[in-house]
Design a protein around this motif. Structure first.
Motif, PDB file in Angstrom:
ATOM      1  N   ALA A 439       0.832  -1.195   0.000  1.00 27.93           N
ATOM      2  CA  ALA A 439       0.000   0.000   0.000  1.00 27.93           C
ATOM      3  C   ALA A 439       0.868   1.247   0.000  1.00 27.93           C
ATOM      4  CB  ALA A 439      -0.914  -0.011   1.216  1.00 27.93           C
ATOM      5  N   GLU A 440       1.905   1.189   0.801  1.00 25.44           N
ATOM      6  CA  GLU A 440       2.803   2.331   0.905  1.00 25.44           C
ATOM      7  C   GLU A 440       3.490   2.606  -0.430  1.00 25.44           C
ATOM      8  OE1 GLU A 440       5.430   5.322   2.402  1.00 25.44           O
ATOM      9  OE2 GLU A 440       3.414   4.616   2.909  1.00 25.44           O
ATOM     10  N   GLU A 441       3.986   1.534  -1.048  1.00 22.64           N
ATOM     11  CA  GLU A 441       4.683   1.708  -2.329  1.00 22.64           C
ATOM     12  C   GLU A 441       3.741   2.282  -3.370  1.00 22.64           C
ATOM     13  OE1 GLU A 441       6.526  -1.929  -3.430  1.00 22.64           O
ATOM     14  OE2 GLU A 441       7.956  -1.819  -1.752  1.00 22.64           O
ATOM     15  N   ARG A 442       2.577   1.715  -3.386  1.00 17.45           N
ATOM     16  CA  ARG A 442       1.561   2.154  -4.324  1.00 17.45           C
ATOM     17  C   ARG A 442       1.262   3.646  -4.112  1.00 17.45           C
ATOM     18  NH1 ARG A 442      -2.198   0.505  -8.544  1.00 17.45           N
ATOM     19  NH2 ARG A 442      -3.652   2.237  -8.516  1.00 17.45           N
ATOM     20  N   ALA A 443       1.150   4.018  -2.875  1.00 14.62           N
ATOM     21  CA  ALA A 443       0.845   5.400  -2.532  1.00 14.62           C
ATOM     22  C   ALA A 443       1.961   6.322  -3.012  1.00 14.62           C
ATOM     23  CB  ALA A 443       0.651   5.529  -1.032  1.00 14.62           C
ATOM     24  N   GLN A 444       3.202   5.844  -2.846  1.00 14.63           N
ATOM     25  CA  GLN A 444       4.324   6.685  -3.258  1.00 14.63           C
ATOM     26  C   GLN A 444       4.356   6.863  -4.765  1.00 14.63           C
ATOM     27  OE1 GLN A 444       7.718   4.899  -1.430  1.00 14.63           O
ATOM     28  NE2 GLN A 444       7.484   6.054   0.473  1.00 14.63           N
ATOM     29  N   TRP A 453      -1.541   8.518   1.632  1.00 12.65           N
ATOM     30  CA  TRP A 453      -1.365   7.169   2.154  1.00 12.65           C
ATOM     31  C   TRP A 453      -0.127   7.004   3.020  1.00 12.65           C
ATOM     32  CZ3 TRP A 453      -5.926   5.785   1.430  1.00 12.65           C
ATOM     33  CH2 TRP A 453      -6.597   6.003   0.229  1.00 12.65           C
ATOM     34  N   THR A 454       0.485   8.076   3.387  1.00 10.44           N
ATOM     35  CA  THR A 454       1.681   7.927   4.217  1.00 10.44           C
ATOM     36  C   THR A 454       1.322   7.259   5.543  1.00 10.44           C
ATOM     37  OG1 THR A 454       2.571   9.903   3.274  1.00 10.44           O
ATOM     38  CG2 THR A 454       3.613   9.129   5.283  1.00 10.44           C
ATOM     39  N   ILE A 455       2.137   6.295   5.892  1.00  4.81           N
ATOM     40  CA  ILE A 455       1.863   5.583   7.137  1.00  4.81           C
ATOM     41  C   ILE A 455       2.856   6.018   8.189  1.00  4.81           C
ATOM     42  CG2 ILE A 455       1.828   3.306   8.215  1.00  4.81           C
ATOM     43  CD1 ILE A 455       1.069   2.334   5.291  1.00  4.81           C
ATOM     44  N   PRO A 456       2.370   6.494   9.317  1.00  5.15           N
ATOM     45  CA  PRO A 456       3.273   7.033  10.330  1.00  5.15           C
ATOM     46  C   PRO A 456       4.323   6.021  10.724  1.00  5.15           C
ATOM     47  CG  PRO A 456       0.969   7.261  10.984  1.00  5.15           C
ATOM     48  CD  PRO A 456       0.985   6.457   9.763  1.00  5.15           C
ATOM     49  N   GLY A 457       5.540   6.475  10.834  1.00  6.80           N
ATOM     50  CA  GLY A 457       6.603   5.599  11.315  1.00  6.80           C
ATOM     51  C   GLY A 457       7.302   4.849  10.204  1.00  6.80           C
TER      52      GLY A 457
END
Ligand SMILES: Nc1ncnc2c1ncn2[C@@H]1O[C@H](COP(=O)(O)OP(=O)(O)OP(=O)(O)O)[C@@H](O)[C@H]1O
Ligand SMILES: [Mg+2]
Length: 515
Positions: A439-444, A453-457
């Motif tokens: 999800a994070e990669e996709r968001a980037q 979609w940035t995920i804290p931490g």
């Protein structure tokens, strides 16, 4: 000589050493527990062997640990050696028949018998904490870990599940602390290190599936004999805590699984706990209380527990008081502690006017014992100097070749030999981590800069060490786009709650990023 209501133990002797009469253990009181004690080389193992033989012939399954390997001979037919035949004559055992017994070999390490396993959840936080010798604070964390696993539906089967859960907990320490009380990273870290040590000692073999089915140690043969489960314990004894915890687990498992039967004609199972001092040695009070309780209550499930140990002082008084059938071999009385043991042992018997108990204990020969069993109405019989009968099975160990053949022919052959690794906490946490990473990669890829979609931490945390030297997650499948799309949805959903957020952060830190 044996009838179907009792087991022939041997022959008592008169003060002049002549034959007095046959001594028996009544099967109806076989579940009133027992104690076999004596110094090294005085005949404890042989006494255990003849009792196990007797129970098996009476159709009662037996579970026992084989500390030195010398009990394994019970699976083979004995041979007419002079000293055994001699002993048979002394105790008027006629005819003295030889017999092999139906044995199932078990081994926590899966080498000298079928692997025997339990899941981490079955073991539970109390026994695990004992196994790992945790401090009170660490035990508190262990309790929280189990509660959390329950609440979040994480299955704890093997050690990597527990490691993954602990990593997850370490990452969520603050959040969990406010929910459950003190969860500090150092205490979680300490537990994780202890787990690693345990793994290195081979305990990882023990945790997992297929877990032992209690029914498999309660088998009888077609000709009506009770199976004798022999647990190889020579290697296991190098980790006395694992040994003691395992047997304790088995005992409490029996207690929980078996139905109430009241007072049966004969026990449903007899359980020999050799080197019983290991169970009690510097055990915390709660554990001793628990043992005391299980021993007291397991009787009505038809299970007889027989402790075998060198010194009766090894067994706490509350437990000792419940052991109805006693075989006391010789003790030495050189040191004050030894003298005290002799005195204690002597005082627990119903006295016999023919001899002084304490003196007799120090003078008994090999394979001779002071014996008292429960008789009518469960009252202890007057203590007798008793020559123990010789075994019908082989005295001493079987060969590795004989063992191998017996293992192959065993009724549980093939049932436990392969580990089954089904989806549990480790896989579930790993999967969530992978989804979150996708999800994070996709968001980037999708966003320029301020992605929603940035995920804290993510990206800032120190990668935590991989539990148990685990491999990084497998490469993602090529249909990543669709997987990622699905994952985004689930992350969005889960990030909605603080718990979900914490999981994502925790998992990223502990599972996906360590390389
Ligand atoms: N009932 C018996 N009949 C004949 N021989 C016996 C009997 N009991 C013991 N022996 C002899 O004594 C030996 C030692 O007995 P055993 O191995 O039972 O002692 P132990 O108390 O278990 O010793 P350890 O504490 O070292 O394990 C046996 O190998 C056997 O030769
Ligand atoms: Mg022995």
């Amino acid at each position: 000589m044996a009838d179907d209501t009792s087991i022939f133990i041997g022959a008592s002797r008169k003060p002049d050493d002549s034959y007095q009469r046959a001594e028996h253990l009544l099967l109806q009181y076989g579940n009133r527990h027992g104690l076999v004690t004596g110094a090294t080389g005085t005949g404890k193992t042989v006494s255990l062997q003849i009792l196990a033989e007797g129970f098996s012939n009476a159709g009662v399954p037996v579970f026992c640990a084989d500390i030195k390997g010398d009990l394994s001979g019970i699976a083979m037919m004995g041979t007419a050696q002079d000293f055994l035949v001699n002993r048979a004559e002394q105790v008027k055992l006629d005819p003295y028949d030889f017999q092999e017994f139906p044995v199932i070999f078990w081994d926590l390490f899966g080498e000298q018998g079928h692997p025997i396993r339990a899941t981490v959840s079955e073991m539970g936080p109390l026994l695990l904490s004992r196994l790992m010798n945790l401090t009170e604070a660490q035990e508190g964390v262990m309790n929280i870990a189990f509660r959390l696993a329950d609440e979040e539906g994480l299955l704890l089967l093997d050690m990597k599940d527990l490691q993954a859960l602990l990593s997850n907990i370490a990452e969520r320490a603050d959040e969990l602390g406010s929910r459950y009380g003190n969860v500090t990273k150092p205490s979680v870290g300490a537990i994780q290190r202890t787990l690693l040590v345990l793994e290195q000692q081979g305990a990882a073999h023990f945790f997992g599936e297929p877990a032992l089915r209690i029914a498999d140690i309660m088998r009888t043969t077609r000709d009506g004999r009770g199976a004798i489960s022999v647990l190889a314990a020579d290697k296991l004894m190098m980790n006395p805590r694992l040994y003691a915890t395992f047997l304790l687990w088995l005992m409490s498992e029996l207690f929980e699984v078996l139905p109430e039967v009241g007072d049966p004609d004969k026990p449903k199972l007899v359980f020999f706990f050799d080197e019983a001092h290991l169970l009690f040695e510097d055990a915390p009070k709660v554990l001793i209380d628990r043992v005391e309780q299980v021993v007291r209550l397991i009787r009505s499930k038809g299970v007889g527990v027989y402790f075998v140990t060198q010194n009766p002082l090894d067994v706490p008084e509350t437990v000792l008081a419940q052991l109805g059938n006693r075989v006391q071999h010789a003790l030495r009385a050189y040191t004050p502690r030894e003298q005290k043991a002799v005195k204690t042992a002597a005082e627990t018997f119903r006295p016999n006017p023919d001899f002084d108990c304490a003196t007799a204990i120090t003078q008994l020969g090999t394979g001779e014992a002071l014996v008292s069993t429960l008789e009518t109405k469960g009252v202890p019989s007057m203590v007798q100097r008793t020559l123990i009968r010789p075994p019908s099975s082989r005295l001493g160990p079987i060969t590795p070749d004989e063992r191998r053949k017996l293992i192959q022919a065993s009724p549980v052959a093939g049932q436990y030999d392969q580990v089954v690794d089904r989806e549990s906490a480790f896989e579930m946490l790993e999967k969530k981590a992978r989804e979150a990473q996708d999800a994070e990669e996709r968001a980037q890829q999708a966003g320029s800069g301020g992605s929603r979609w940035t995920i804290p931490g993510f990206g800032n945390d120190d990668p935590a060490p991989q539990p148990g030297g685990r491999r990084a997650p497998a490469p993602r499948p090529s249909n990543r786009q669709t997987v990622a799309e699905a994952a985004i949805k689930s992350v969005v959903r889960s990030v909605g709650s603080s718990v979900g957020r914490a999981i994502v952060r925790g998992i990223l830190g502990s599972l996906s990023r360590g390389r």
